[in-house]
Design an enzyme around this catalytic site. Structure first.
Site, PDB file in Angstrom:
ATOM      1  CE  LYS A  52      -0.455  -0.094   5.072  1.00 30.23           C
ATOM      2  NZ  LYS A  52      -1.527  -0.124   6.127  1.00 30.23           N
ATOM      3  CE1 TYR A 271      13.560  32.213   5.919  1.00 32.37           C
ATOM      4  CE2 TYR A 271      13.427  29.974   5.489  1.00 32.37           C
ATOM      5  CZ  TYR A 271      13.441  31.123   4.819  1.00 32.37           C
ATOM      6  OH  TYR A 271      13.042  31.231   3.644  1.00 32.37           O
TER       7      TYR A 271
END
EC number: 5.1.1.1
Length: 391
Positions: A52, A271
């Site tokens: 899956k 950042y």
């Protein structure tokens, strides 16, 4: 003039994999070996393969074909569409659809000979009406034994087993359940679910039973029943907590270094200026970010997970371990390569993000998640290479 211009480029610039900013190598030989390992551990039970979510992010076509060639004849997918894709690569296999069937999917299910796993009264009613009209077609039943996700309530399943009024065209070939705590062998939930499932298995006498996914296989023969369903273990991930992982790594993700730069003591990185350099440093800027599934929580500092005490992530470049410095950004991640000899690294080299030298579950733990999420969350920008399995 055009021919001369094209001829001036070296041949390797035409090799997409060798020049890709991001690379993903999938070792199909290791995948096949892992399935054989799970087959051996499953004893007398047959061994399926769970493919899956695009084979846990690694490619259902190549992985499905490899597992089929290795001997898998039972597969589990999440959706009807996944099953339809897999059918071409596993022509004679039973393909079970874990989410069952919805109205409008009948043709795909019948045309591709898929086996829907029915998990609710609504699905049962719809399926019984469908086969009454279209004729016999196999299905499977999912019974909830304590997970409280998908599955028929235990009492309803036991009633169904004894229901003599169910139509003759209703043909379940498998009854299954799913363990909630199999990755923690000491959990009492495992034994409780086992006892409940034994009641289900006995009630559906003559129908195959399946309880164990990857972690359940390691719990031993009591949990194997007729069919096991390994998933994450096939792809090299850890199935059981706090024990050595015996599986071969299957996936290797790498990011190319765009630039190496010098930065001084006391300067900050990325950042938020939250990563303070305590020495003069060399930094490698690699072409991977959270858009590629390299999660922001892998940052070296400046986000809640780091403040909770989790260690930052690292990569490996040319045999050297290099930590993430500062925040992971959308397309770029900065690694501290100060301790790598200058002659052992250059722009254009690749940093291994996870793979044989950086276990995917170790990277996942640094992100506060699990290997399943790391693999299935890979973005679309990886150039893929499949190493062919030996016969």
């Amino acid at each position: 003039m055009t021919d001369d211009f094209e001829d001036s480029f070296p041949d390797n610039e035409t090799d997409a994999f060798e020049q890709a900013p991001l690379r993903l190598t999938v070792d199909l030989g290791a995948l096949a070996d892992n399935w054989r390992d799970m087959k051996k551990r499953s004893g007398r039970a047959r061994t399926a393969a769970v493919v899956k979510a695009d084979a846990y992010g690694l490619g259902i076509e190549d992985c499905g074909a490899t597992l089929y060639h290795a001997g898998a004849r039972d597969f589990f997918v999440a959706t009807v569409a996944e099953g339809a894709t897999l059918r071409s690569y596993a022509p004679e296999a039973r393909i079970f659809v874990l989410s069952g069937i919805w109205q409008g999917q009948e043709r795909q299910v019948f045309d591709n000979d898929l086996v829907p796993v029915l998990a609710s009264e609504e699905q049962l009613s719809f399926w019984m009406a469908t086969v009454a009209e279209r004729g016999d077609h196999p299905c499977a039943l999912h019974v909830d034994t304590g997970f409280n996700r998908l599955g028929l309530p235990l009492d309803d399943a036991l009633f169904l087993a004894d229901d003599v009024t169910r139509p003759a065209s209703f043909d379940p070939v498998l009854v299954l359940s799913h363990l909630a705590c199999a990755d923690t062998p000491s959990s009492p939930m495992n034994r409780a679910q086992l006892e409940s499932f034994r009641r289900v298995s006995a009630a559906f006498e003559g129908i195959e039973s399946s309880l164990s996914a990857s972690a359940g296989i390691f719990l031993g023969p009591d949990y194997h029943f007729d069919l096991t369903r390994p998933g994450i273990a096939l792809y090299g991930g850890e199935a059981v907590n706090d024990v050595a992982n015996p599986m071969r790594p299957v996936a290797k993700a790498e990011a190319r270094i765009i630039q190496i730069r010098e930065a001084g003591e006391g300067q900050t990185v990325s950042y938020g200026s939250s990563f303070l350099l305590k020495r003069a440093s060399r930094l490698a800027i690699a072409s991977v970010g959270y858009a590629d599934g390299y999660q922001r929580s892998l940052s070296g500092s400046g986000i809640p997970l780091r403040e909770m005490g989790h260690g930052g992530a690292y990569g490996v470049v040319n045999g050297h371990k290099v930590p993430v410095a500062g925040r992971v950004t959308m397309d770029l991640t900065i690694f501290d390569v100060t301790d790598v000899p200058a002659n052992a690294i250059r722009a254009g080299d690749y940093i291994e993000l996870f793979g044989p030298n950086v276990p995917v579950d170790e990277t996942a733990r640094a992100a506060g998640t699990i290997g399943y999420e790391m693999l299935t969350g890979l973005g679309l920008r990886y150039e893929r290479q499949y190493l062919v399995a030996d016969d």
